[in-house]
Write an enzyme that holds these catalytic residues in place. Structure first.
Site, mmCIF file in Angstrom:
data_model
loop_
_atom_site.group_PDB
_atom_site.id
_atom_site.type_symbol
_atom_site.label_atom_id
_atom_site.label_comp_id
_atom_site.label_asym_id
_atom_site.label_seq_id
_atom_site.Cartn_x
_atom_site.Cartn_y
_atom_site.Cartn_z
ATOM 1 N N ASN A 152 0.869 -1.184 0.114
ATOM 2 C CA ASN A 152 0.009 0.119 -0.119
ATOM 3 C C ASN A 152 0.784 1.218 0.089
ATOM 4 O O ASN A 152 0.372 2.291 0.296
ATOM 5 C CB ASN A 152 -0.803 -0.031 1.329
ATOM 6 C CG ASN A 152 -1.953 -1.046 1.138
ATOM 7 O OD1 ASN A 152 -2.492 -1.555 0.237
ATOM 8 N ND2 ASN A 152 -2.201 -1.896 2.285
ATOM 9 N N HIS A 185 -13.849 -2.521 8.042
ATOM 10 C CA HIS A 185 -12.655 -3.179 8.408
ATOM 11 C C HIS A 185 -12.906 -4.250 9.607
ATOM 12 O O HIS A 185 -13.597 -3.706 10.613
ATOM 13 C CB HIS A 185 -11.448 -2.479 8.577
ATOM 14 C CG HIS A 185 -10.216 -3.178 8.382
ATOM 15 N ND1 HIS A 185 -9.506 -3.639 9.661
ATOM 16 C CD2 HIS A 185 -9.241 -3.587 7.562
ATOM 17 C CE1 HIS A 185 -8.399 -4.283 9.516
ATOM 18 N NE2 HIS A 185 -8.191 -4.127 8.098
ATOM 19 N N GLU A 203 -16.095 3.686 6.010
ATOM 20 C CA GLU A 203 -14.746 3.930 5.423
ATOM 21 C C GLU A 203 -14.760 4.821 4.504
ATOM 22 O O GLU A 203 -16.028 5.325 4.002
ATOM 23 C CB GLU A 203 -13.933 2.712 5.030
ATOM 24 C CG GLU A 203 -13.721 1.730 6.126
ATOM 25 C CD GLU A 203 -13.175 0.265 5.505
ATOM 26 O OE1 GLU A 203 -12.145 0.531 4.581
ATOM 27 O OE2 GLU A 203 -13.237 -0.450 6.177
ATOM 28 N N SER A 216 -10.994 -0.917 1.340
ATOM 29 C CA SER A 216 -9.467 -1.561 1.427
ATOM 30 C C SER A 216 -9.798 -2.738 0.140
ATOM 31 O O SER A 216 -8.796 -2.856 -0.502
ATOM 32 C CB SER A 216 -8.975 -1.969 2.550
ATOM 33 O OG SER A 216 -9.815 -3.008 3.428
ATOM 34 N N ASP A 247 -13.022 6.007 8.706
ATOM 35 C CA ASP A 247 -11.749 5.457 8.386
ATOM 36 C C ASP A 247 -11.237 5.946 7.130
ATOM 37 O O ASP A 247 -11.695 5.484 6.084
ATOM 38 C CB ASP A 247 -11.592 3.981 8.407
ATOM 39 C CG ASP A 247 -10.337 3.407 8.376
ATOM 40 O OD1 ASP A 247 -9.472 3.916 7.494
ATOM 41 O OD2 ASP A 247 -10.116 2.164 9.247
ATOM 42 N N HIS A 293 -7.125 4.474 3.202
ATOM 43 C CA HIS A 293 -6.770 4.104 2.071
ATOM 44 C C HIS A 293 -6.920 5.264 1.206
ATOM 45 O O HIS A 293 -6.583 5.290 0.042
ATOM 46 C CB HIS A 293 -7.718 2.884 1.485
ATOM 47 C CG HIS A 293 -7.040 1.558 2.042
ATOM 48 N ND1 HIS A 293 -5.887 1.096 1.896
ATOM 49 C CD2 HIS A 293 -7.453 1.044 3.210
ATOM 50 C CE1 HIS A 293 -5.671 -0.134 2.340
ATOM 51 N NE2 HIS A 293 -6.597 -0.077 3.272
ATOM 52 N N LYS A 331 0.585 3.531 4.929
ATOM 53 C CA LYS A 331 0.092 3.131 3.587
ATOM 54 C C LYS A 331 0.949 4.190 2.614
ATOM 55 O O LYS A 331 1.950 4.309 2.242
ATOM 56 C CB LYS A 331 -1.237 3.205 3.423
ATOM 57 C CG LYS A 331 -1.751 1.947 4.173
ATOM 58 C CD LYS A 331 -3.263 1.719 4.177
ATOM 59 C CE LYS A 331 -3.831 0.294 4.813
ATOM 60 N NZ LYS A 331 -3.393 0.147 6.187
#
Length: 381
Positions: A40, A126, A170, A174, A199, A202, A233
């Protein structure tokens, strides 16, 4: 009694292997020259000279370890500076650095919701978020992935009841690389008054004018009540952070979250690397439209080659294979052709949706894309 435990372990592992779900760790050598499409490090900052120099300087100044929890002596001037930098970057008044995204999500969702509250969570959040919610004692309800109509119905159903309502999502997911409509979530929050925990792991670095994430890109900067982000990441370092508007949230985590209280704090070289990476992210901002176009070109190329992939411009592209064994064989074939990819299988993703996940990074070339697609087609799927 010990024999019983040993037998139970053997049987559980054998069942996973039979289903194509057994996971194994393989040591990657420093000499591996294959193109890494599994990690990542979206902005290629883990080996950026400025990031490495900052980490090396901190190593000589502070040593290799924080050597204690933050509440003892592990919290340094570097940690404080990183928190100030993260808060200003994202538009929040308060930040707290933590050791990992898993720990940060577990701490936030294990401490803020309480018995009597309800948590409305996207079906594909997640595992760290799910585990945090379950440990809180709050009631958990799941809505279909990115289905904000379903979420709104749940919000209406929960209105007027005792207890707080939390919504957990999120920004970039992900395993799918897709995103909800954060602007609509912002409007729903204003209408229903829930606590929104987001979140951005990413999205950070890849999305937003300054790289702070999808809230910035979608025009709702700092709208969520709490944001969890990562340093490991796109920022190429290690660790995570929590952002919040309410100072009592930070103080609650500092005092009550075991993930923070009882862990040796993040190593200073990782903190310094993250600070340098944020600066480099600002420097690279002019190139962000090119990265988004790179993502679109990979998706278009894969689609033209006959592979079903979702549209979008995030750095994550899933190629769903369905069967776990098939996904493993495809990943093995691609690795043999010079491309490191991840085979993602249940329970990380729902049953029947095992996939090869491609993680892009900013310096990929057209030749790399063409070579990857040719290798994938050559597997005779």
């Amino acid at each position: 009694m010990k024999d019983r435990v040993d037998q139970r372990l053997r049987e559980a592992l054998a069942a996973r292997e039979d289903a194509g779900l057994l996971r194994k760790i393989t040591a990657r050598p420093s000499t591996d020259s294959r193109t890494n499409l599994a990690g990542n490090d979206y902005l290629d900052l883990a080996h950026d000279p400025a990031v490495l120099i900052a980490a090396a300087e901190a190593l000589h100044t502070w040593g290799a370890s924080a050597s204690a929890s933050a509440l003892v002596t592990g919290y340094t001037e570097l940690h404080a500076k990183l928190e100030e930098t993260l808060a200003a970057w994202h538009g929040y008044p308060h930040a707290l650095v933590m050791n990992s995204g898993y720990a940060a999500n577990g701490a936030v969702l294990g401490q803020l919701p309480k018995p009597g509250d309800v948590v409305l969570a996207d079906r594909l959040i997640h595992a760290s978020m799910v585990n945090g919610i379950l440990s809180s004692g709050a009631r958990l309800r799941r809505f279909a992935h990115n289905d904000l109509d379903a979420l709104e119905l749940m919000l209406v159903e929960e209105s007027g009841r005792d207890g707080a309502v939390f919504v957990v999502t999120e920004s970039i997911y992900s395993m799918d690389g897709d995103a909800p409509d954060l602007s609509r979530l912002t409007a729903l929050r204003a209408r229903h008054g829930f606590v929104w925990i987001l979140d951005e792991a990413h999205a950070t670095g890849w999305h937003g004018l300054s790289g702070s994430g999808l809230q910035e890109e979608q025009g709702c900067r700092a709208a969520a009540d709490v944001v969890v982000g990562t340093l490991g990441k796109a920022l190429g370092s290690q660790g995570a952070y929590v952002l919040c508007h309410n100072p009592d949230i930070r103080e609650t985590l500092v005092n009550l979250a075991g993930e923070f209280v009882y862990s040796t704090h993040l190593a200073p070289p990782a903190v310094a690397a993250a600070l340098a990476a944020i600066s480099r992210t600002h420097d690279l901002s002019v190139d962000r439209p090119r990265w988004h176009n790179l993502s679109r070109e990979w998706r278009e190329g894969l689609s033209e080659a006959g592979f079903s992939v979702p549209s979008g411009h995030s750095p994550i592209i899933p190629i769903v294979m369905g069967d776990a064994v098939r996904a493993l064989k495809v990943a093995e074939g691609l690795r043999a052709s010079g491309f490191l990819v991840a085979a993602i299988r249940p329970p990380t993703v729902p049953d029947g949706t095992a996939r090869v996940r491609i993680s892009l990074h900013r310096n990929l070339t057209e030749n790399t894309r063409a070579g990857f697609i040719a290798a994938l087609k050559g597997l005779n799927l």
